[in-house]
Design an enzyme around this catalytic site. Structure first.
Site, short mmCIF file in Angstrom:
data_model
loop_
_atom_site.label_atom_id
_atom_site.label_comp_id
_atom_site.label_asym_id
_atom_site.label_seq_id
_atom_site.Cartn_x
_atom_site.Cartn_y
_atom_site.Cartn_z
N GLU A 171 0.67 -1.21 0.07
CA GLU A 171 -0.03 0.05 0.05
C GLU A 171 0.70 1.29 0.00
OE1 GLU A 171 -2.76 2.45 3.14
OE2 GLU A 171 -2.70 0.40 3.28
N THR B 255 -4.09 6.10 1.69
CA THR B 255 -4.49 7.26 2.02
C THR B 255 -5.15 8.26 0.77
OG1 THR B 255 -2.32 7.45 3.36
CG2 THR B 255 -3.47 9.36 3.70
N LYS C 140 -11.42 -1.89 6.04
CA LYS C 140 -9.97 -1.72 6.74
C LYS C 140 -10.59 -1.34 8.16
CE LYS C 140 -7.26 1.90 6.70
NZ LYS C 140 -6.34 2.83 6.23
#
Length: 222
Positions: free
Chosen positions: A49, A80, A140
């Protein structure tokens, strides 16, 4: 053609689950982030990620995809991602999955449009249900250190089909506890990549190997 795109999405999700650990890669410089990702992959953690807090994150995604084009188990995603515009930039750069610290409707719709897995950060049952309604493939749970493992068990009671990946508070010593409560993968940040801030990428590689070995031990035990 549509079936091929859908199968590609399934393959990406399967690769994330086979990796078991998603390395959350940040970096104060583009070079640091790139070398951190390399060290994780070399150590056996092949789901990356790449956060958009890193400089030139879209370029990094392109370059890493080019470097590992012959390794089908390497999946480079974007982290993000706060809005639909950033999501589209990440996808155009080649991101195979998109991760957000919170749920964002526009990001969900963009990911659905391009058939890219979306992993939004959620902290309540309502947020999780909304994310699922908009097609989130994995939720998540973030921050994991705040909600705790008991939250995962509680969620799994009314929503047994939800795929959960905790991030924040996951480390080598407690990751088995997360898998015991039914998560499909874990996101690991500073505990995995912390040595990169000192330029010690060999230590990051060794830590990634430890994570990979621990995941294999957990997988075999289950």
């Amino acid at each position: 053609m549509k079936g091929n795109v859908a199968m590609q999405k399934v393959n990406i999700l399967n690769s994330i689950q086979r990796s078991g650990v998603v390395s959350v890669v940040r970096g104060s410089t583009k070079k640091e982030a790139y070398q951190t990702a390399q060290a994780c992959i070399d150590g056996g953690i092949k789901a990356i990620e790449l956060t958009f807090t890193a400089p030139a994150a879209d370029d990094l995604i392109k370059e890493l995809n080019q470097q590992y084009v012959n390794d089908p188990e390497v999946v480079i995603g974007a982290g993000t991602v706060l809005d639909g515009v950033t999501a589209r930039i990440a996808i155009m750069a080649g991101a195979k999955f998109v991760v957000s610290p919170s749920f964002d409707k526009e990001t969900a719709l963009i990911c659905n449009e391009y058939q890219i897995p979306y992993l939004p950060g959620c902290m309540t049952i309502t947020e999780i249900q909304t994310a699922l309604r908009y097609g989130a493939d994995v939720v998540k749970v973030f921050p994991g250190s705040v909600v705790g493992k008991g939250f995962v068990k509680a969620v799994k009671a009314p929503l047994p089909y939800v795929n959960i990946m905790p991030t924040g508070g996951v480390n080598l010593e407690n990751m088995h506890e997360w898998f015991e409560v039914g998560v499909v993968a874990v996101g690991a940040g500073s505990d995995l990549t912390g040595a990169a801030s000192n330029g010690d990428f060999e230590a990051v590689k060794k830590r990634a190997q430890e994570y990979r070995n621990e995941y294999q031990r957990i997988f075999q035990a289950n």
